[in-house]
Design a protein around this motif. Structure first.
Motif, PDB file in Angstrom:
ATOM      1  N   PRO A  13       0.840  -1.205   0.000  1.00 15.12           N
ATOM      2  CA  PRO A  13       0.000   0.000   0.000  1.00 15.12           C
ATOM      3  C   PRO A  13       0.874   1.254   0.000  1.00 15.12           C
ATOM      4  O   PRO A  13       1.941   1.288   0.629  1.00 15.12           O
ATOM      5  N   LEU A  14       0.424   2.282  -0.699  1.00 19.91           N
ATOM      6  CA  LEU A  14       1.239   3.479  -0.869  1.00 19.91           C
ATOM      7  C   LEU A  14       1.625   4.127   0.456  1.00 19.91           C
ATOM      8  O   LEU A  14       2.692   4.744   0.557  1.00 19.91           O
ATOM      9  N   ARG A  15       0.804   3.998   1.477  1.00 17.05           N
ATOM     10  CA  ARG A  15       1.093   4.665   2.758  1.00 17.05           C
ATOM     11  C   ARG A  15       2.315   4.070   3.448  1.00 17.05           C
ATOM     12  O   ARG A  15       2.915   4.707   4.327  1.00 17.05           O
ATOM     13  N   THR A  27       6.907  15.709   0.293  1.00 20.01           N
ATOM     14  CA  THR A  27       5.669  15.462   1.029  1.00 20.01           C
ATOM     15  C   THR A  27       5.246  14.004   0.869  1.00 20.01           C
ATOM     16  O   THR A  27       5.739  13.289  -0.006  1.00 20.01           O
ATOM     17  N   ALA A  28       4.300  13.593   1.707  1.00 16.65           N
ATOM     18  CA  ALA A  28       3.768  12.235   1.596  1.00 16.65           C
ATOM     19  C   ALA A  28       3.071  12.036   0.249  1.00 16.65           C
ATOM     20  O   ALA A  28       3.157  10.966  -0.364  1.00 16.65           O
ATOM     21  N   LEU A  34       5.748   9.331  -6.545  1.00 20.19           N
ATOM     22  CA  LEU A  34       7.001   8.742  -6.997  1.00 20.19           C
ATOM     23  C   LEU A  34       6.924   7.221  -6.993  1.00 20.19           C
ATOM     24  O   LEU A  34       7.332   6.566  -7.963  1.00 20.19           O
ATOM     25  N   VAL A  35       6.390   6.639  -5.929  1.00 18.93           N
ATOM     26  CA  VAL A  35       6.258   5.178  -5.863  1.00 18.93           C
ATOM     27  C   VAL A  35       5.369   4.672  -6.999  1.00 18.93           C
ATOM     28  O   VAL A  35       5.686   3.676  -7.671  1.00 18.93           O
ATOM     29  N   SER A  60      -3.035  -4.509  -2.298  1.00 19.87           N
ATOM     30  CA  SER A  60      -4.293  -4.250  -1.600  1.00 19.87           C
ATOM     31  C   SER A  60      -4.597  -2.758  -1.572  1.00 19.87           C
ATOM     32  O   SER A  60      -5.544  -2.329  -0.918  1.00 19.87           O
ATOM     33  N   ASP A  61      -3.793  -1.966  -2.295  1.00 21.59           N
ATOM     34  CA  ASP A  61      -3.987  -0.512  -2.316  1.00 21.59           C
ATOM     35  C   ASP A  61      -5.070  -0.155  -3.331  1.00 21.59           C
ATOM     36  O   ASP A  61      -4.915  -0.425  -4.526  1.00 21.59           O
ATOM     37  N   PRO A  62      -6.166   0.479  -2.893  1.00 25.79           N
ATOM     38  CA  PRO A  62      -7.264   0.775  -3.821  1.00 25.79           C
ATOM     39  C   PRO A  62      -6.885   1.755  -4.924  1.00 25.79           C
ATOM     40  O   PRO A  62      -7.395   1.658  -6.046  1.00 25.79           O
ATOM     41  N   THR A  63      -5.999   2.705  -4.630  1.00 29.28           N
ATOM     42  CA  THR A  63      -5.576   3.671  -5.647  1.00 29.28           C
ATOM     43  C   THR A  63      -4.794   2.975  -6.748  1.00 29.28           C
ATOM     44  O   THR A  63      -5.029   3.193  -7.944  1.00 29.28           O
TER      45      THR A  63
END
Length: 218
Positions: A13-15, A27-28, A34-35, A60-63
């Motif tokens: 997941p991106l977070r 920034t986050a 970038l990822v 599992s990342d929805p984005t």
């Protein structure tokens, strides 16, 4: 190419993805961009390789799921909180149910300088056998290929090159630098940039550079 390799590309997941690379972005939100770009360039290169029959993103990342489905990329939901190897084993089972005789492989998602022809060369060097490509440090694994229609048996984690080698996989000796250059820290990104970044990563970095210049001139 129906007889090619079906590759699984795992993405956290991106977070939480690529935490050691956060220093490269202000920034986050910029880090997530970038990822996403790193993964996009990796998947784009893999899909263009003649020796690759299909690419499936495991996440599992929805984005990320929405992004890749919109571009016609197969997405397999991973098993949250069970680790990379469990997610890959799950993805392999899903692919095996759909394509019982397919040759499977894993490609790491952070190879923004990868060229399709260089991935093809690695697949050809494997000659249908169980094989792996070590990263440029020689300890990690950027590509794992199963033999024929056998199980994937992923062993990613600390010193995965040694684990895969001891598990019977042959180290690919002629793998190109672009296939060995995974990006974990900002210094890796500089190496990848020298090799030649894909369009998505290049665009994101240009945008971040412009934003940084504007911020300093304000």
């Amino acid at each position: 190419m129906s007889c090619g390799v079906h590759l699984l590309v795992p993405i956290k997941p991106l977070r939480v993805a690529k935490s050691r690379l956060r220093a490269a972005s202000p920034t986050a939100r910029a880090h997530a961009a970038l990822v996403t770009a790193l993964v996009s360039d990796t998947v784009l290169a893999a899909r263009a390789a003649e020796g690759v029959a299909g690419v499936a993103v495991v996440t599992s990342d929805p984005t990320l799921e929405a992004r890749f489905r919109a571009h016609g990329v197969e997405v397999i939901a991973d098993s949250p909180d069970r680790g990379l190897n469990s997610a890959l084993e799950h993805g392999a089972r899903v692919l095996r149910e759909r394509r019982p005789r397919a040759r499977l492989g894993v490609l790491q998602a952070d190879l923004p300088a990868l060229r399709p022809a260089e991935l093809d060369a690695a697949i050809a060097e494997s000659a249908g056998q169980r094989a792996f490509c070590a990263d440029r440090h020689g300890t990690g694994t950027t590509l794992l290929l199963a033999r024929g229609d056998t199980d994937l048996r992923p062993g990613f984690g600390t010193d995965s090159a040694r684990v895969h080698g001891h598990g019977g996989a042959r180290r690919l000796a002629r793998a190109a630098e672009s296939l060995r250059c995974d990006v974990d820290v900002p210094a890796d990104l500089e190496v990848a940039e020298a090799l030649g970044l894909g369009e998505h990563t290049r665009s994101v970095l240009r945008g971040q550079l412009r934003a940084d210049c504007v911020g300093h001139s304000a």
